[in-house]
Design a protein around this motif. Structure first.
Motif, PDB file in Angstrom:
ATOM      1  N   ARG A  57     -46.633 -17.034 -29.018  1.00 39.87           N
ATOM      2  CA  ARG A  57     -46.933 -15.951 -28.421  1.00 39.87           C
ATOM      3  C   ARG A  57     -47.628 -15.682 -29.908  1.00 39.87           C
ATOM      4  O   ARG A  57     -48.719 -14.745 -30.139  1.00 39.87           O
ATOM      5  CB  ARG A  57     -46.063 -15.339 -27.512  1.00 39.87           C
ATOM      6  CG  ARG A  57     -45.979 -15.769 -26.633  1.00 39.87           C
ATOM      7  CD  ARG A  57     -44.782 -14.596 -25.713  1.00 39.87           C
ATOM      8  NE  ARG A  57     -45.612 -13.710 -25.509  1.00 39.87           N
ATOM      9  CZ  ARG A  57     -45.499 -12.240 -25.244  1.00 39.87           C
ATOM     10  NH1 ARG A  57     -44.022 -12.178 -24.868  1.00 39.87           N
ATOM     11  NH2 ARG A  57     -45.749 -11.113 -24.769  1.00 39.87           N
ATOM     12  N   TYR A  62     -50.753 -13.956 -27.453  1.00 44.81           N
ATOM     13  CA  TYR A  62     -50.643 -13.410 -26.185  1.00 44.81           C
ATOM     14  C   TYR A  62     -49.346 -12.922 -26.008  1.00 44.81           C
ATOM     15  O   TYR A  62     -48.531 -12.422 -26.664  1.00 44.81           O
ATOM     16  CB  TYR A  62     -50.026 -15.261 -25.972  1.00 44.81           C
ATOM     17  CG  TYR A  62     -50.897 -15.903 -26.314  1.00 44.81           C
ATOM     18  CD1 TYR A  62     -51.915 -15.518 -26.617  1.00 44.81           C
ATOM     19  CD2 TYR A  62     -50.079 -17.155 -26.392  1.00 44.81           C
ATOM     20  CE1 TYR A  62     -52.701 -17.469 -26.160  1.00 44.81           C
ATOM     21  CE2 TYR A  62     -50.903 -18.015 -26.134  1.00 44.81           C
ATOM     22  CZ  TYR A  62     -52.184 -18.946 -25.907  1.00 44.81           C
ATOM     23  OH  TYR A  62     -52.852 -19.697 -26.380  1.00 44.81           O
ATOM     24  N   MET A  65     -47.345 -10.450 -20.506  1.00 47.61           N
ATOM     25  CA  MET A  65     -47.528 -11.687 -19.367  1.00 47.61           C
ATOM     26  C   MET A  65     -46.677 -11.359 -17.897  1.00 47.61           C
ATOM     27  O   MET A  65     -45.951 -10.023 -18.771  1.00 47.61           O
ATOM     28  CB  MET A  65     -46.172 -12.426 -20.430  1.00 47.61           C
ATOM     29  CG  MET A  65     -44.803 -11.730 -20.733  1.00 47.61           C
ATOM     30  SD  MET A  65     -43.820 -12.660 -21.947  1.00 47.61           S
ATOM     31  CE  MET A  65     -42.251 -12.510 -21.419  1.00 47.61           C
ATOM     32  N   CYS A  67     -44.525 -13.241 -14.587  1.00 43.86           N
ATOM     33  CA  CYS A  67     -44.818 -14.668 -13.492  1.00 43.86           C
ATOM     34  C   CYS A  67     -45.250 -14.520 -12.536  1.00 43.86           C
ATOM     35  O   CYS A  67     -45.457 -13.472 -11.484  1.00 43.86           O
ATOM     36  CB  CYS A  67     -43.305 -14.375 -13.943  1.00 43.86           C
ATOM     37  SG  CYS A  67     -42.008 -15.024 -15.262  1.00 43.86           S
ATOM     38  N   MET A 147     -45.511 -18.940 -16.384  1.00 42.78           N
ATOM     39  CA  MET A 147     -45.493 -17.154 -16.328  1.00 42.78           C
ATOM     40  C   MET A 147     -46.557 -17.943 -17.025  1.00 42.78           C
ATOM     41  O   MET A 147     -47.201 -18.657 -17.368  1.00 42.78           O
ATOM     42  CB  MET A 147     -44.740 -17.694 -17.927  1.00 42.78           C
ATOM     43  CG  MET A 147     -44.867 -16.247 -18.946  1.00 42.78           C
ATOM     44  SD  MET A 147     -43.585 -15.923 -19.984  1.00 42.78           S
ATOM     45  CE  MET A 147     -42.868 -16.457 -19.501  1.00 42.78           C
ATOM     46  N   ARG A 148     -47.779 -16.519 -16.984  1.00 42.82           N
ATOM     47  CA  ARG A 148     -48.977 -16.562 -16.858  1.00 42.82           C
ATOM     48  C   ARG A 148     -49.053 -15.594 -18.283  1.00 42.82           C
ATOM     49  O   ARG A 148     -48.826 -14.193 -18.642  1.00 42.82           O
ATOM     50  CB  ARG A 148     -50.193 -15.833 -16.196  1.00 42.82           C
ATOM     51  CG  ARG A 148     -50.023 -16.565 -14.845  1.00 42.82           C
ATOM     52  CD  ARG A 148     -50.437 -15.873 -13.527  1.00 42.82           C
ATOM     53  NE  ARG A 148     -50.322 -14.558 -13.035  1.00 42.82           N
ATOM     54  CZ  ARG A 148     -50.758 -14.225 -11.781  1.00 42.82           C
ATOM     55  NH1 ARG A 148     -51.554 -14.827 -11.447  1.00 42.82           N
ATOM     56  NH2 ARG A 148     -49.914 -12.249 -12.340  1.00 42.82           N
ATOM     57  N   LEU A 149     -49.874 -15.875 -19.401  1.00 40.91           N
ATOM     58  CA  LEU A 149     -49.945 -15.108 -20.406  1.00 40.91           C
ATOM     59  C   LEU A 149     -51.473 -15.045 -20.768  1.00 40.91           C
ATOM     60  O   LEU A 149     -52.101 -15.775 -20.738  1.00 40.91           O
ATOM     61  CB  LEU A 149     -49.540 -15.912 -22.094  1.00 40.91           C
ATOM     62  CG  LEU A 149     -48.158 -16.779 -21.939  1.00 40.91           C
ATOM     63  CD1 LEU A 149     -47.309 -17.692 -21.457  1.00 40.91           C
ATOM     64  CD2 LEU A 149     -46.754 -15.818 -22.810  1.00 40.91           C
TER      65      LEU A 149
END
Length: 188
Positions: A57, A62, A65, A67, A147-149
């Motif tokens: 990250r 990143y 974040m 989920c 998890m979306r970053l």
């Protein structure tokens, strides 16, 4: 370890493996060389203490974040969402996913416009470069928690194909022509 192969579009359920006979496997080096996709294996049960995700990250910027759980019980309009995820599209930014549980498939077009299917399971983190044609589907288990970053604020906008005139696509094509050297060196 992530598994990848050339997609066999036999017209059956998108959630099946779609492998050729014999299977045409793609190793990680070839995946990055042909698509610019990056991959890391992370301990999904201990990622906060392990530190690897934190390092990635920080290195890649990143900053955001969240989920998401994709399954019939947790995702509103599940069937419609699954169909929309499977439409071929690009994004103006990278798509970064870390699989916390479950499994699914990302399909990406290689530089020869062939589909490569990437099977993601718990602990897999992949980064799809901005401008790459791709799509996502669950597998037959119908469940993934990811998890979306993002770099900065999240942008959810898919740009459906054709999008060859989009600036992100043009940049992607240039990186492909340069054999993804910038992408590869950033992941080293």
């Amino acid at each position: 370890m992530v598994k990848c192969w050339y997609f066999n579009d036999d017209g059956t359920d998108q959630r099946l493996a779609h492998q050729h006979d014999p299977v045409q496997l793609v190793d990680l080096e070839k995946l990055t060389e042909k698509t610019g996709v990056l991959y890391w294996k992370i301990d999904a049960d201990n990622y906060e203490n392990e530190g690897k995700l934190s390092e990635i990250r920080k290195e890649r910027g990143y900053t955001y974040m969240d989920c998401i759980e994709c399954c019939p019980e947790k995702l509103e309009n599940y069937e419609d969402k699954l169909r929309s995820f499977f439409l071929e599209h690009i994004h103006a930014d990278e798509e970064i996913r870390f699989v916390l549980d479950g499994s699914g498939y990302f399909d990406c077009r290689d530089i020869d416009d062939q589909w490569i299917r990437i099977q993601v399971t718990k602990g897999d983190l992949i980064t799809l470069p901005a401008g790459i044609y791709h799509r996502f589907t669950l597998d037959e288990k119908n469940y993934i928690k990811a998890m979306r970053l993002f770099v900065g604020e999240p942008v959810w906008t898919p740009i459906n194909r054709p999008a060859d005139d989009h600036p992100a696509r043009k940049t992607y094509i240039q990186l492909a022509n340069d054999n993804f050297q910038q992408t590869i060196s950033q992941s080293a």
